[in-house]
Design a protein around this motif. Structure first.
Motif: not given
Length: 310
Positions: A275-279, A286-292
């Motif tokens: 799913l890759g990084t979230s930056e 933070e929202g993308l980190l939580t989703f993953k």
């Protein structure tokens, strides 16, 4: 050709055409991929076994101003190949450092893959040899006998249930332009851009069509979400350019897309969905980190190593 004290032969440039690779090459190291990029690597180093006529590993470098980067036109580069010892890694590092330093430039940057692609000792050896490390959170989903639903947070399970009225589609490559324009529109809604133009992406897809999947989720024929899937190698699939329209925020169609992609990977022998990084610009989303996390992703650390010559 250089033979180290550890018995490793290091070839600068390309190996003879009759040499076989002893491992499955990642997409980003393939000649067909490299030839589609704005520039070929300035230096390539192959670890070879002359007796067996095999290639045991590779690392490519592009020069960008005063930096030597592995790799410049890929999410990651650095070394790929067979597992080698700490002593062998140190020997290889000293050889390419000497060559790159003598060729000018002030810094070496190694964009190392996430651990889901390759377990090795490179990070440990690089840090003990003066490299500074930058760490980013990466997510991947392990494709196994369990259902992805069993890995999901309860919230994502509810979103998946709401997505039952949507349809998942795997598109022919002739639909790339349509899906690309949809993804661009979704990114524009969020003030984001893409790293590749349509022509650049088309060139790579046409050169290596078996390495790409085009997926979407739609409602009554209207696109709600889409993603370009890269088979970096047969076991590791990378979800590249995932996007969904803001019109369908409440329905979270990417949950259904990832769930269907999980089943597809399982049926085709895929073991990892990266799913890759979230930056964005080095700042975690933070929202993308939580989703993953909630979709069933496992966190690991992707590292970039750099060293400045004095």
């Amino acid at each position: 050709m250089v033979t180290t004290s550890n018995g490793i032969d290091i070839l600068t440039g390309q190996p003879p055409p009759n040499y076989q690779f002893s491992y499955q090459q990642n997409l980003y190291h393939l000649p067909e991929y490299l030839q589609c990029q704005p520039a070929l690597p300035d230096y390539s180093y192959h670890l070879i076994d002359q007796q067996l006529q095999t290639v045991k590993g590779v690392i490519h470098f592009h020069r960008q101003q005063e930096q030597w980067i592995s790799q410049l036109y890929a999410p990651f580069g650095s070394f790929q190949g067979e597992w080698i010892s700490k002593a062998a890694i140190e020997a290889v590092i000293k050889i390419f450092e000497h060559k790159l330093n003598a060729s000018g430039g002030e810094q070496i940057i190694l964009n190392h893959p996430a651990p889901c692609y390759q377990q090795d000792l490179w990070g440990e050896v690089l840090t003990t040899n003066g490299y500074v490390v930058r760490r980013r959170i990466n997510h991947h989903i392990l494709v196994d006998n369990d259902s992805l639903v069993d890995k999901m947070h309860q919230m994502e399970k509810r979103k998946l249930a709401r997505g039952s009225r949507f349809a998942f589609t795997v598109h022919p490559h002739t639909d790339l332009s349509e899906l690309y324009e949809f993804i661009v529109g979704c990114r524009n809604e969020r003030g984001q851009t893409l790293s590749m133009s349509l022509d650049e992406l088309k060139q790579v897809v046409m050169a290596l069509p078996e390495r790409f999947l085009l997926c979407s989720v739609n409602l009554n024929g209207r696109l709600a979400a889409a993603s370009v899937i890269i088979k970096v190698n047969p076991k590791c699939w990378y979800q590249f350019y995932p996007a969904h329209s803001k019109l369908f925020n409440r329905d979270s169609p990417l949950v259904l897309l990832i769930s269907e992609l999980y089943q597809l990977a399982k049926s085709q022998g895929g073991r990892i969905i990266d799913l890759g990084t979230s930056e964005v610009n080095g700042n975690p989303i933070e929202g993308l980190l939580t989703f993953k996390d909630r979709i069933g992703g496992t966190r690991s650390i992707q590292c970039t190593y750099s060293k400045t010559f004095l």
